[in-house]
Motif scaffolding. Structure first.
Motif, mmCIF file in Angstrom:
data_model
loop_
_atom_site.group_PDB
_atom_site.id
_atom_site.type_symbol
_atom_site.label_atom_id
_atom_site.label_comp_id
_atom_site.label_asym_id
_atom_site.label_seq_id
_atom_site.Cartn_x
_atom_site.Cartn_y
_atom_site.Cartn_z
ATOM 1 N N ALA A 298 0.829 -1.205 0.000
ATOM 2 C CA ALA A 298 0.000 0.000 0.000
ATOM 3 C C ALA A 298 0.864 1.255 0.000
ATOM 4 O O ALA A 298 0.562 2.237 -0.690
ATOM 5 N N ALA A 299 1.950 1.228 0.775
ATOM 6 C CA ALA A 299 2.839 2.391 0.831
ATOM 7 C C ALA A 299 3.471 2.670 -0.525
ATOM 8 O O ALA A 299 3.540 3.823 -0.977
ATOM 9 N N ARG A 300 3.941 1.617 -1.200
ATOM 10 C CA ARG A 300 4.550 1.816 -2.516
ATOM 11 C C ARG A 300 3.520 2.301 -3.521
ATOM 12 O O ARG A 300 3.811 3.127 -4.383
ATOM 13 N N VAL A 308 -5.402 3.686 -3.500
ATOM 14 C CA VAL A 308 -5.299 2.646 -2.476
ATOM 15 C C VAL A 308 -6.636 2.544 -1.748
ATOM 16 O O VAL A 308 -7.205 3.561 -1.337
ATOM 17 N N GLY A 309 -7.125 1.332 -1.602
ATOM 18 C CA GLY A 309 -8.339 1.075 -0.844
ATOM 19 C C GLY A 309 -8.056 0.131 0.298
ATOM 20 O O GLY A 309 -7.095 -0.642 0.255
ATOM 21 N N ALA A 310 -8.869 0.188 1.329
ATOM 22 C CA ALA A 310 -8.726 -0.719 2.470
ATOM 23 C C ALA A 310 -10.109 -1.188 2.898
ATOM 24 O O ALA A 310 -11.076 -0.414 2.888
ATOM 25 N N VAL A 311 -10.205 -2.444 3.260
ATOM 26 C CA VAL A 311 -11.464 -3.035 3.719
ATOM 27 C C VAL A 311 -11.515 -2.942 5.237
ATOM 28 O O VAL A 311 -10.604 -3.437 5.910
ATOM 29 N N PRO A 312 -12.553 -2.335 5.792
ATOM 30 C CA PRO A 312 -12.641 -2.272 7.256
ATOM 31 C C PRO A 312 -12.994 -3.630 7.840
ATOM 32 O O PRO A 312 -13.623 -4.462 7.179
ATOM 33 N N GLY A 313 -12.568 -3.851 9.063
ATOM 34 C CA GLY A 313 -12.892 -5.088 9.758
ATOM 35 C C GLY A 313 -13.411 -4.764 11.145
ATOM 36 O O GLY A 313 -13.571 -3.594 11.509
ATOM 37 N N PRO A 314 -13.660 -5.777 11.948
ATOM 38 C CA PRO A 314 -14.095 -5.526 13.331
ATOM 39 C C PRO A 314 -13.045 -4.708 14.080
ATOM 40 O O PRO A 314 -11.842 -4.954 13.938
ATOM 41 N N VAL A 315 -13.477 -3.747 14.861
ATOM 42 C CA VAL A 315 -12.521 -2.911 15.594
ATOM 43 C C VAL A 315 -11.758 -3.723 16.628
ATOM 44 O O VAL A 315 -10.702 -3.292 17.112
ATOM 45 N N ALA A 331 -4.579 7.417 4.055
ATOM 46 C CA ALA A 331 -3.736 6.814 3.020
ATOM 47 C C ALA A 331 -4.526 5.880 2.119
ATOM 48 O O ALA A 331 -3.994 5.381 1.122
ATOM 49 N N ALA A 332 -5.782 5.603 2.450
ATOM 50 C CA ALA A 332 -6.629 4.717 1.655
ATOM 51 C C ALA A 332 -8.071 5.158 1.817
ATOM 52 O O ALA A 332 -8.425 5.830 2.794
ATOM 53 N N VAL A 333 -8.901 4.765 0.850
ATOM 54 C CA VAL A 333 -10.337 4.988 0.957
ATOM 55 C C VAL A 333 -10.996 3.669 1.336
ATOM 56 O O VAL A 333 -10.462 2.588 1.075
ATOM 57 N N CYS A 334 -12.149 3.767 1.949
ATOM 58 C CA CYS A 334 -12.868 2.576 2.388
ATOM 59 C C CYS A 334 -13.538 1.905 1.196
ATOM 60 O O CYS A 334 -14.247 2.548 0.420
ATOM 61 N N VAL A 335 -13.303 0.609 1.031
ATOM 62 C CA VAL A 335 -13.987 -0.171 -0.006
ATOM 63 C C VAL A 335 -14.596 -1.405 0.645
ATOM 64 O O VAL A 335 -14.002 -2.005 1.549
ATOM 65 N N THR A 336 -15.778 -1.773 0.177
ATOM 66 C CA THR A 336 -16.466 -2.924 0.763
ATOM 67 C C THR A 336 -16.898 -3.946 -0.272
ATOM 68 O O THR A 336 -17.334 -5.034 0.100
ATOM 69 N N ASP A 337 -16.788 -3.612 -1.555
ATOM 70 C CA ASP A 337 -17.151 -4.592 -2.585
ATOM 71 C C ASP A 337 -16.412 -4.271 -3.878
ATOM 72 O O ASP A 337 -15.714 -3.257 -3.989
ATOM 73 N N ALA A 338 -16.590 -5.147 -4.865
ATOM 74 C CA ALA A 338 -15.853 -5.007 -6.117
ATOM 75 C C ALA A 338 -16.234 -3.736 -6.862
ATOM 76 O O ALA A 338 -15.391 -3.115 -7.518
ATOM 77 N N ALA A 339 -17.521 -3.335 -6.784
ATOM 78 C CA ALA A 339 -17.947 -2.132 -7.492
ATOM 79 C C ALA A 339 -17.183 -0.908 -6.998
ATOM 80 O O ALA A 339 -16.822 -0.019 -7.797
ATOM 81 N N SER A 364 1.507 9.062 1.627
ATOM 82 C CA SER A 364 2.852 8.670 2.032
ATOM 83 C C SER A 364 2.922 7.204 2.337
ATOM 84 O O SER A 364 3.903 6.540 2.077
ATOM 85 N N GLY A 365 1.846 6.653 2.945
ATOM 86 C CA GLY A 365 1.799 5.223 3.192
ATOM 87 C C GLY A 365 2.860 4.720 4.120
ATOM 88 O O GLY A 365 3.144 3.543 4.149
ATOM 89 N N SER A 366 3.511 5.591 4.892
ATOM 90 C CA SER A 366 4.557 5.106 5.776
ATOM 91 C C SER A 366 3.961 4.266 6.875
ATOM 92 O O SER A 366 2.936 4.616 7.456
#
Length: 453
Positions: A298-300, A308-315, A331-339, A364-366
Protein backbone atom coordinates in the motif's frame (compact mmCIF):
# COMPACT_ATOMS: atom_id res chain seq x y z
CA UNK A 1 11.35 -10.75 -27.36
CA UNK A 2 8.35 -12.03 -25.50
CA UNK A 3 7.36 -14.23 -28.45
CA UNK A 4 9.81 -16.81 -27.18
CA UNK A 5 13.15 -17.30 -25.57
CA UNK A 6 15.01 -17.41 -28.88
CA UNK A 7 15.67 -13.68 -29.01
CA UNK A 8 16.89 -13.70 -25.43
CA UNK A 9 19.24 -16.56 -26.19
CA UNK A 10 21.19 -14.37 -28.61
CA UNK A 11 24.37 -13.69 -26.68
CA UNK A 12 25.17 -10.01 -26.33
CA UNK A 13 21.68 -8.77 -27.14
CA UNK A 14 19.57 -6.54 -24.90
CA UNK A 15 17.34 -9.37 -23.67
CA UNK A 16 20.30 -11.68 -23.03
CA UNK A 17 22.09 -8.95 -21.09
CA UNK A 18 19.01 -8.12 -19.03
CA UNK A 19 18.57 -11.81 -18.20
CA UNK A 20 22.20 -11.79 -17.04
CA UNK A 21 21.66 -8.65 -14.96
CA UNK A 22 18.67 -10.28 -13.23
CA UNK A 23 21.10 -12.97 -12.04
CA UNK A 24 23.76 -10.48 -10.94
CA UNK A 25 21.60 -7.91 -9.15
CA UNK A 26 19.00 -8.49 -6.50
CA UNK A 27 15.47 -7.17 -7.18
CA UNK A 28 15.20 -3.46 -6.49
CA UNK A 29 18.93 -2.76 -6.94
CA UNK A 30 18.70 0.90 -7.98
CA UNK A 31 22.41 1.15 -8.78
CA UNK A 32 22.12 -1.64 -11.34
CA UNK A 33 18.94 -0.10 -12.70
CA UNK A 34 20.54 3.33 -13.14
CA UNK A 35 23.65 1.92 -14.81
CA UNK A 36 21.55 -0.14 -17.25
CA UNK A 37 19.38 2.89 -17.99
CA UNK A 38 22.45 5.02 -18.69
CA UNK A 39 24.37 2.57 -20.90
CA UNK A 40 21.94 -0.06 -22.08
CA UNK A 41 22.09 -3.57 -20.67
CA UNK A 42 24.89 -5.02 -22.89
CA UNK A 43 27.27 -2.10 -22.37
CA UNK A 44 26.41 -1.96 -18.67
CA UNK A 45 27.24 -5.65 -18.30
CA UNK A 46 30.56 -5.21 -20.12
CA UNK A 47 31.37 -2.26 -17.86
CA UNK A 48 30.52 -4.25 -14.72
CA UNK A 49 32.72 -7.16 -15.78
CA UNK A 50 35.58 -4.67 -16.21
CA UNK A 51 34.76 -2.68 -13.05
CA UNK A 52 35.44 -5.63 -10.73
CA UNK A 53 39.11 -5.26 -11.67
CA UNK A 54 39.21 -1.46 -11.22
CA UNK A 55 39.04 0.99 -8.35
CA UNK A 56 35.71 2.74 -7.60
CA UNK A 57 37.15 6.01 -8.92
CA UNK A 58 38.25 4.41 -12.19
CA UNK A 59 34.91 2.60 -12.49
CA UNK A 60 32.96 5.83 -11.96
CA UNK A 61 35.10 7.75 -14.46
CA UNK A 62 34.66 5.14 -17.15
CA UNK A 63 30.94 4.86 -16.44
CA UNK A 64 30.59 8.62 -16.84
CA UNK A 65 32.47 8.61 -20.13
CA UNK A 66 30.49 5.67 -21.49
CA UNK A 67 27.18 7.26 -20.54
CA UNK A 68 28.11 10.51 -22.27
CA UNK A 69 29.22 8.66 -25.38
CA UNK A 70 26.14 6.42 -25.36
CA UNK A 71 23.34 8.94 -25.23
CA UNK A 72 24.75 12.32 -24.39
CA UNK A 73 22.87 12.20 -21.13
CA UNK A 74 23.29 10.24 -17.92
CA UNK A 75 21.04 9.51 -14.98
CA UNK A 76 22.50 9.77 -11.50
CA UNK A 77 23.47 6.37 -10.12
CA UNK A 78 22.98 7.59 -6.60
CA UNK A 79 19.58 9.22 -6.91
CA UNK A 80 18.18 7.86 -10.15
CA UNK A 81 17.63 11.48 -11.25
CA UNK A 82 16.75 12.65 -14.75
CA UNK A 83 19.15 13.48 -17.55
CA UNK A 84 21.27 16.59 -17.40
CA UNK A 85 23.16 18.66 -19.98
CA UNK A 86 26.25 17.08 -21.45
CA UNK A 87 29.10 17.99 -23.71
CA UNK A 88 31.96 20.40 -23.39
CA UNK A 89 31.43 22.79 -20.49
CA UNK A 90 28.42 20.84 -19.19
CA UNK A 91 28.09 20.21 -15.50
CA UNK A 92 29.20 16.76 -14.39
CA UNK A 93 25.96 14.75 -13.89
CA UNK A 94 27.72 12.23 -11.65
CA UNK A 95 27.71 13.42 -8.02
CA UNK A 96 30.63 12.85 -5.69
CA UNK A 97 28.65 10.13 -3.96
CA UNK A 98 28.78 8.03 -7.14
CA UNK A 99 32.20 6.68 -6.15
CA UNK A 100 30.84 5.59 -2.79
CA UNK A 101 27.76 3.97 -4.34
CA UNK A 102 29.80 2.06 -6.92
CA UNK A 103 32.29 1.10 -4.24
CA UNK A 104 29.50 -0.80 -2.51
CA UNK A 105 27.70 -2.09 -5.60
CA UNK A 106 30.54 -3.61 -7.62
CA UNK A 107 31.78 -5.88 -4.79
CA UNK A 108 28.15 -6.89 -4.29
CA UNK A 109 27.90 -8.01 -7.90
CA UNK A 110 31.39 -9.51 -8.18
CA UNK A 111 30.65 -13.05 -6.84
CA UNK A 112 27.87 -13.54 -9.40
CA UNK A 113 29.77 -11.92 -12.25
CA UNK A 114 32.65 -14.37 -11.78
CA UNK A 115 30.83 -17.32 -13.34
CA UNK A 116 27.91 -15.55 -14.99
CA UNK A 117 25.99 -17.56 -17.58
CA UNK A 118 22.27 -16.92 -18.13
CA UNK A 119 21.89 -19.81 -20.57
CA UNK A 120 20.78 -22.42 -18.00
CA UNK A 121 18.05 -20.07 -16.75
CA UNK A 122 16.95 -19.29 -20.31
CA UNK A 123 16.93 -23.00 -21.17
CA UNK A 124 14.78 -23.71 -18.10
CA UNK A 125 12.39 -20.93 -19.13
CA UNK A 126 12.11 -22.39 -22.64
CA UNK A 127 11.53 -25.88 -21.24
CA UNK A 128 8.57 -24.53 -19.26
CA UNK A 129 7.13 -22.69 -22.24
CA UNK A 130 7.80 -19.32 -20.67
CA UNK A 131 8.67 -15.88 -21.98
CA UNK A 132 11.21 -13.24 -21.05
CA UNK A 133 9.80 -9.70 -21.05
CA UNK A 134 12.03 -6.64 -21.24
CA UNK A 135 11.30 -2.89 -21.36
CA UNK A 136 10.33 -1.76 -24.85
CA UNK A 137 8.61 -5.04 -25.64
CA UNK A 138 4.91 -4.64 -26.61
CA UNK A 139 3.99 -6.99 -23.76
CA UNK A 140 5.98 -5.02 -21.17
CA UNK A 141 3.66 -3.09 -18.78
CA UNK A 142 4.80 0.51 -19.06
CA UNK A 143 3.43 1.21 -15.59
CA UNK A 144 6.48 -0.59 -14.19
CA UNK A 145 8.66 2.19 -15.58
CA UNK A 146 7.22 4.44 -12.86
CA UNK A 147 9.59 2.65 -10.47
CA UNK A 148 12.52 4.42 -12.15
CA UNK A 149 15.87 2.77 -11.43
CA UNK A 150 14.08 0.32 -9.12
CA UNK A 151 12.05 -1.08 -12.04
CA UNK A 152 12.60 -4.76 -12.87
CA UNK A 153 15.42 -5.34 -15.33
CA UNK A 154 13.32 -8.06 -16.96
CA UNK A 155 10.44 -10.38 -16.07
CA UNK A 156 10.38 -14.16 -16.31
CA UNK A 157 6.86 -15.34 -17.10
CA UNK A 158 4.79 -18.49 -17.46
CA UNK A 159 1.34 -18.25 -18.98
CA UNK A 160 -0.16 -15.55 -21.19
CA UNK A 161 2.82 -13.37 -22.18
CA UNK A 162 0.66 -10.27 -22.79
CA UNK A 163 1.29 -8.82 -19.36
CA UNK A 164 0.68 -5.29 -20.62
CA UNK A 165 -2.82 -6.29 -21.70
CA UNK A 166 -3.50 -7.99 -18.38
CA UNK A 167 -2.32 -4.97 -16.40
CA UNK A 168 -4.23 -2.39 -18.45
CA UNK A 169 -7.30 -2.81 -16.25
CA UNK A 170 -6.16 -4.48 -13.07
CA UNK A 171 -6.38 -4.32 -9.30
CA UNK A 172 -4.09 -5.76 -6.67
CA UNK A 173 -5.83 -7.55 -3.81
CA UNK A 174 -3.40 -8.09 -0.95
CA UNK A 175 -3.47 -8.82 2.75
CA UNK A 176 -2.45 -11.04 5.61
CA UNK A 177 -1.20 -14.57 5.18
CA UNK A 178 -2.76 -15.47 8.51
CA UNK A 179 -6.13 -14.22 7.30
CA UNK A 180 -9.32 -14.75 9.24
CA UNK A 181 -12.37 -16.45 7.74
CA UNK A 182 -13.79 -12.95 7.24
CA UNK A 183 -10.70 -11.82 5.34
CA UNK A 184 -10.65 -14.86 3.08
CA UNK A 185 -14.37 -14.47 2.34
CA UNK A 186 -14.01 -10.79 1.44
CA UNK A 187 -10.89 -11.44 -0.69
CA UNK A 188 -12.66 -14.24 -2.56
CA UNK A 189 -15.71 -12.08 -3.20
CA UNK A 190 -13.53 -9.20 -4.42
CA UNK A 191 -11.58 -11.52 -6.73
CA UNK A 192 -14.76 -12.93 -8.25
CA UNK A 193 -16.49 -9.56 -8.49
CA UNK A 194 -13.52 -7.86 -10.14
CA UNK A 195 -13.01 -10.70 -12.61
CA UNK A 196 -16.71 -10.57 -13.50
CA UNK A 197 -16.20 -6.91 -14.37
CA UNK A 198 -13.25 -7.63 -16.66
CA UNK A 199 -10.58 -6.60 -14.16
CA UNK A 200 -7.38 -8.63 -13.85
CA UNK A 201 -6.76 -9.65 -10.25
CA UNK A 202 -3.10 -9.20 -9.24
CA UNK A 203 -1.68 -10.69 -6.07
CA UNK A 204 1.28 -12.59 -4.66
CA UNK A 205 0.08 -16.20 -4.54
CA UNK A 206 0.65 -16.48 -0.78
CA UNK A 207 -1.57 -18.12 1.81
CA UNK A 208 -4.54 -16.20 3.17
CA UNK A 209 -5.84 -13.16 1.31
CA UNK A 210 -3.67 -13.63 -1.80
CA UNK A 211 -4.76 -17.13 -2.67
CA UNK A 212 -8.40 -16.38 -1.78
CA UNK A 213 -8.39 -13.52 -4.31
CA UNK A 214 -6.82 -15.77 -6.97
CA UNK A 215 -9.38 -18.49 -6.28
CA UNK A 216 -12.24 -16.00 -6.54
CA UNK A 217 -11.10 -14.85 -9.97
CA UNK A 218 -10.58 -18.41 -11.18
CA UNK A 219 -14.02 -19.47 -9.94
CA UNK A 220 -15.73 -17.15 -12.42
CA UNK A 221 -13.31 -17.80 -15.29
CA UNK A 222 -11.46 -14.52 -14.86
CA UNK A 223 -7.84 -13.61 -15.40
CA UNK A 224 -5.41 -13.36 -12.51
CA UNK A 225 -1.67 -12.77 -12.23
CA UNK A 226 0.59 -13.96 -9.40
CA UNK A 227 3.89 -12.18 -8.71
CA UNK A 228 6.44 -14.61 -7.24
CA UNK A 229 9.31 -13.87 -4.86
CA UNK A 230 11.50 -16.62 -6.36
CA UNK A 231 11.91 -18.15 -9.80
CA UNK A 232 8.95 -19.38 -11.85
CA UNK A 233 10.21 -22.93 -11.30
CA UNK A 234 9.89 -22.44 -7.53
CA UNK A 235 6.36 -21.15 -6.97
CA UNK A 236 5.68 -20.77 -3.30
CA UNK A 237 4.18 -21.68 -0.98
CA UNK A 238 4.07 -25.32 -2.05
CA UNK A 239 0.61 -25.62 -0.50
CA UNK A 240 -0.76 -23.28 -3.19
CA UNK A 241 0.92 -25.04 -6.11
CA UNK A 242 -2.37 -26.38 -7.51
CA UNK A 243 -3.92 -22.90 -7.55
CA UNK A 244 -0.80 -21.38 -9.14
CA UNK A 245 -0.88 -23.98 -11.91
CA UNK A 246 -4.58 -23.26 -12.47
CA UNK A 247 -3.70 -19.60 -12.97
CA UNK A 248 -1.50 -20.55 -15.92
CA UNK A 249 -4.04 -23.00 -17.35
CA UNK A 250 -6.82 -20.39 -17.12
CA UNK A 251 -4.99 -17.78 -19.20
CA UNK A 252 -3.32 -15.88 -16.38
CA UNK A 253 0.36 -15.71 -15.62
CA UNK A 254 3.03 -16.43 -13.03
CA UNK A 255 5.59 -13.63 -13.08
CA UNK A 256 9.00 -13.46 -11.42
CA UNK A 257 11.70 -10.82 -11.33
CA UNK A 258 14.39 -13.37 -10.51
CA UNK A 259 15.51 -16.13 -12.90
CA UNK A 260 14.56 -19.80 -12.60
CA UNK A 261 16.43 -21.51 -9.79
CA UNK A 262 16.15 -18.54 -7.43
CA UNK A 263 14.63 -19.43 -4.05
CA UNK A 264 12.22 -17.01 -2.38
CA UNK A 265 13.62 -14.99 0.52
CA UNK A 266 12.37 -12.34 2.91
CA UNK A 267 14.06 -9.53 1.00
CA UNK A 268 12.64 -10.78 -2.31
CA UNK A 269 9.14 -10.94 -0.84
CA UNK A 270 9.41 -7.30 0.20
CA UNK A 271 10.79 -6.22 -3.18
CA UNK A 272 8.06 -8.22 -4.94
CA UNK A 273 5.51 -5.95 -3.27
CA UNK A 274 6.78 -2.88 -5.15
CA UNK A 275 6.16 -4.67 -8.47
CA UNK A 276 2.60 -5.56 -7.44
CA UNK A 277 1.97 -1.92 -6.49
CA UNK A 278 3.36 -0.60 -9.79
CA UNK A 279 1.74 -3.20 -12.04
CA UNK A 280 -1.85 -2.78 -10.82
CA UNK A 281 -4.00 0.27 -11.49
CA UNK A 282 -5.17 0.23 -7.85
CA UNK A 283 -4.31 -1.67 -4.66
CA UNK A 284 -6.77 -2.94 -2.08
CA UNK A 285 -5.71 -4.18 1.36
CA UNK A 286 -8.25 -6.67 2.70
CA UNK A 287 -6.70 -7.54 6.05
CA UNK A 288 -3.41 -6.38 7.53
CA UNK A 289 -2.04 -6.43 11.04
CA UNK A 290 -0.02 -3.50 12.36
CA UNK A 291 3.25 -4.81 10.86
CA UNK A 292 2.10 -6.52 7.69
CA UNK A 293 3.87 -6.88 4.37
CA UNK A 294 0.62 -5.82 2.70
CA UNK A 295 1.12 -2.36 4.18
CA UNK A 296 4.42 -2.05 2.30
CA UNK A 297 2.49 -2.72 -0.92
CA UNK A 298 0.00 0.00 0.00
CA UNK A 299 2.84 2.39 0.83
CA UNK A 300 4.55 1.82 -2.52
CA UNK A 301 1.24 2.24 -4.35
CA UNK A 302 0.76 5.57 -2.60
CA UNK A 303 4.28 6.68 -3.51
CA UNK A 304 3.51 5.83 -7.15
CA UNK A 305 0.27 7.84 -7.01
CA UNK A 306 -1.89 4.76 -7.44
CA UNK A 307 -5.30 4.65 -5.71
CA UNK A 308 -5.30 2.65 -2.48
CA UNK A 309 -8.34 1.08 -0.84
CA UNK A 310 -8.73 -0.72 2.47
CA UNK A 311 -11.46 -3.04 3.72
CA UNK A 312 -12.64 -2.27 7.26
CA UNK A 313 -12.89 -5.09 9.76
CA UNK A 314 -14.10 -5.53 13.33
CA UNK A 315 -12.52 -2.91 15.59
CA UNK A 316 -11.57 -5.75 17.92
CA UNK A 317 -9.66 -7.64 15.21
CA UNK A 318 -5.87 -7.41 15.29
CA UNK A 319 -5.92 -8.68 11.70
CA UNK A 320 -7.56 -5.43 10.55
CA UNK A 321 -5.48 -2.98 12.61
CA UNK A 322 -3.33 -2.06 9.61
CA UNK A 323 -6.38 -1.43 7.41
CA UNK A 324 -7.90 0.79 10.05
CA UNK A 325 -4.68 2.76 10.29
CA UNK A 326 -4.60 3.32 6.52
CA UNK A 327 -8.16 4.62 6.69
CA UNK A 328 -7.55 6.80 9.74
CA UNK A 329 -4.41 8.35 8.23
CA UNK A 330 -6.12 9.06 4.92
CA UNK A 331 -3.74 6.81 3.02
CA UNK A 332 -6.63 4.72 1.66
CA UNK A 333 -10.34 4.99 0.96
CA UNK A 334 -12.87 2.58 2.39
CA UNK A 335 -13.99 -0.17 -0.01
CA UNK A 336 -16.47 -2.92 0.76
CA UNK A 337 -17.15 -4.59 -2.58
CA UNK A 338 -15.85 -5.01 -6.12
CA UNK A 339 -17.95 -2.13 -7.49
CA UNK A 340 -16.17 0.29 -5.16
CA UNK A 341 -12.78 -1.06 -6.23
CA UNK A 342 -13.72 -0.51 -9.87
CA UNK A 343 -14.44 3.13 -8.98
CA UNK A 344 -10.78 3.45 -7.97
CA UNK A 345 -9.71 2.15 -11.38
CA UNK A 346 -12.36 4.01 -13.40
CA UNK A 347 -13.42 7.05 -11.36
CA UNK A 348 -17.05 7.91 -12.19
CA UNK A 349 -16.16 11.60 -12.68
CA UNK A 350 -13.29 10.85 -15.07
CA UNK A 351 -14.04 11.63 -18.69
CA UNK A 352 -11.73 8.91 -19.94
CA UNK A 353 -8.86 6.86 -18.68
CA UNK A 354 -8.24 6.97 -14.94
CA UNK A 355 -5.24 9.05 -14.02
CA UNK A 356 -4.09 6.68 -11.28
CA UNK A 357 -3.81 9.35 -8.59
CA UNK A 358 -4.07 8.37 -4.96
CA UNK A 359 -7.29 8.84 -3.12
CA UNK A 360 -5.65 10.74 -0.31
CA UNK A 361 -3.76 13.96 -0.14
CA UNK A 362 -0.66 12.60 1.51
CA UNK A 363 -0.31 9.14 0.02
CA UNK A 364 2.85 8.67 2.03
CA UNK A 365 1.80 5.22 3.19
CA UNK A 366 4.56 5.11 5.78
CA UNK A 367 4.08 2.21 8.15
CA UNK A 368 5.28 3.03 11.63
CA UNK A 369 5.60 0.89 14.69
CA UNK A 370 3.00 1.54 17.43
CA UNK A 371 4.17 4.20 19.82
CA UNK A 372 5.58 2.90 23.03
CA UNK A 373 6.72 -0.36 21.53
CA UNK A 374 9.92 0.08 23.50
CA UNK A 375 12.06 -2.73 22.15
CA UNK A 376 15.75 -2.69 21.31
CA UNK A 377 16.60 -2.60 17.61
CA UNK A 378 17.37 -5.94 16.01
CA UNK A 379 19.71 -6.01 12.97
CA UNK A 380 17.49 -8.23 10.83
CA UNK A 381 14.17 -6.51 11.49
CA UNK A 382 14.09 -4.90 8.03
CA UNK A 383 13.57 -7.57 5.40
CA UNK A 384 15.68 -5.73 2.82
CA UNK A 385 18.56 -4.85 5.16
CA UNK A 386 22.00 -6.42 4.63
CA UNK A 387 21.64 -8.18 7.99
CA UNK A 388 18.30 -9.72 7.01
CA UNK A 389 19.65 -10.85 3.64
CA UNK A 390 22.71 -12.31 5.35
CA UNK A 391 20.54 -14.14 7.87
CA UNK A 392 18.51 -15.61 4.99
CA UNK A 393 21.74 -16.91 3.46
CA UNK A 394 22.74 -18.84 6.59
CA UNK A 395 21.76 -22.43 7.36
CA UNK A 396 21.20 -23.78 10.84
CA UNK A 397 23.14 -26.99 10.23
CA UNK A 398 25.61 -26.28 7.44
CA UNK A 399 28.29 -23.65 8.07
CA UNK A 400 29.28 -21.51 5.08
CA UNK A 401 32.30 -19.39 4.19
CA UNK A 402 31.97 -15.62 4.03
CA UNK A 403 32.25 -15.80 0.25
CA UNK A 404 29.37 -18.29 0.06
CA UNK A 405 27.23 -16.19 2.37
CA UNK A 406 27.95 -13.03 0.36
CA UNK A 407 27.04 -14.70 -2.93
CA UNK A 408 23.79 -16.16 -1.59
CA UNK A 409 22.81 -12.83 -0.05
CA UNK A 410 23.77 -10.76 -3.09
CA UNK A 411 26.19 -8.66 -1.03
CA UNK A 412 29.85 -7.74 -1.19
CA UNK A 413 32.12 -9.66 1.18
CA UNK A 414 32.75 -6.52 3.20
CA UNK A 415 29.01 -5.98 3.66
CA UNK A 416 28.53 -9.64 4.57
CA UNK A 417 31.31 -9.51 7.17
CA UNK A 418 29.78 -6.41 8.77
CA UNK A 419 26.34 -8.01 8.81
CA UNK A 420 27.67 -11.25 10.26
CA UNK A 421 29.28 -9.26 13.06
CA UNK A 422 25.96 -7.64 13.93
CA UNK A 423 24.15 -10.97 13.76
CA UNK A 424 26.78 -12.58 15.96
CA UNK A 425 26.31 -9.88 18.59
CA UNK A 426 22.55 -10.46 18.45
CA UNK A 427 23.01 -14.22 18.83
CA UNK A 428 21.66 -14.92 15.35
CA UNK A 429 24.92 -16.15 13.76
CA UNK A 430 27.72 -18.37 15.03
CA UNK A 431 31.24 -18.66 13.63
CA UNK A 432 32.57 -22.21 13.46
CA UNK A 433 36.19 -22.62 12.31
CA UNK A 434 36.01 -19.63 9.99
CA UNK A 435 32.57 -20.55 8.68
CA UNK A 436 29.16 -19.23 9.66
CA UNK A 437 25.80 -20.75 10.46
CA UNK A 438 22.59 -19.59 12.08
CA UNK A 439 22.50 -19.17 15.83
CA UNK A 440 19.93 -20.56 18.21
CA UNK A 441 16.38 -19.32 18.45
CA UNK A 442 15.94 -16.20 20.51
CA UNK A 443 12.93 -15.62 22.75
CA UNK A 444 9.81 -15.00 20.69
CA UNK A 445 9.48 -11.43 21.91
CA UNK A 446 13.08 -10.67 20.98
CA UNK A 447 12.46 -10.10 17.29
CA UNK A 448 9.56 -8.79 15.31
CA UNK A 449 9.02 -10.79 12.13
CA UNK A 450 9.98 -8.51 9.28
CA UNK A 451 7.18 -7.31 6.98
CA UNK A 452 6.65 -9.11 3.70
CA UNK A 453 7.41 -12.63 4.96
Amino acid sequence: MSAGVGAAAERGGEAWARAAWSIVAEPGDTTAGAVVAALGAPAALAWALWAVTATPTEAARRLRDLARANAGTAASVETGGGPGPVGEGAADPWPAGTHRVLGRAVPRWAPRLADLDPRPALDELAARGGALLVPGDPAWPRALDDLGPAAPLCLWLRGDPDLAGAAARSAAVVGARAATAYGERVAGDLGAGLADRGVTVVSGGAFGVDVAAHRGALAVGGRTVALLAGGIDRPSPAGNLAVLERIVDAGGALVAESPPGTPPSRARFLQRNRVIAALARATVVVEAAWRSGALSTAARAGELLRPVGAVPGPVTSVASAGCHRLLRDGAAVCVTDAAEVVELIDPPDAGGEADGSVASGSGSGSVLEPSGAGRPPVPADRSDSPAARTLDALDRRRARTVAEVARRAGLGEGEAIAALGLLELAGDAIEVAGRWRRGGERPRGGRVVAPGW
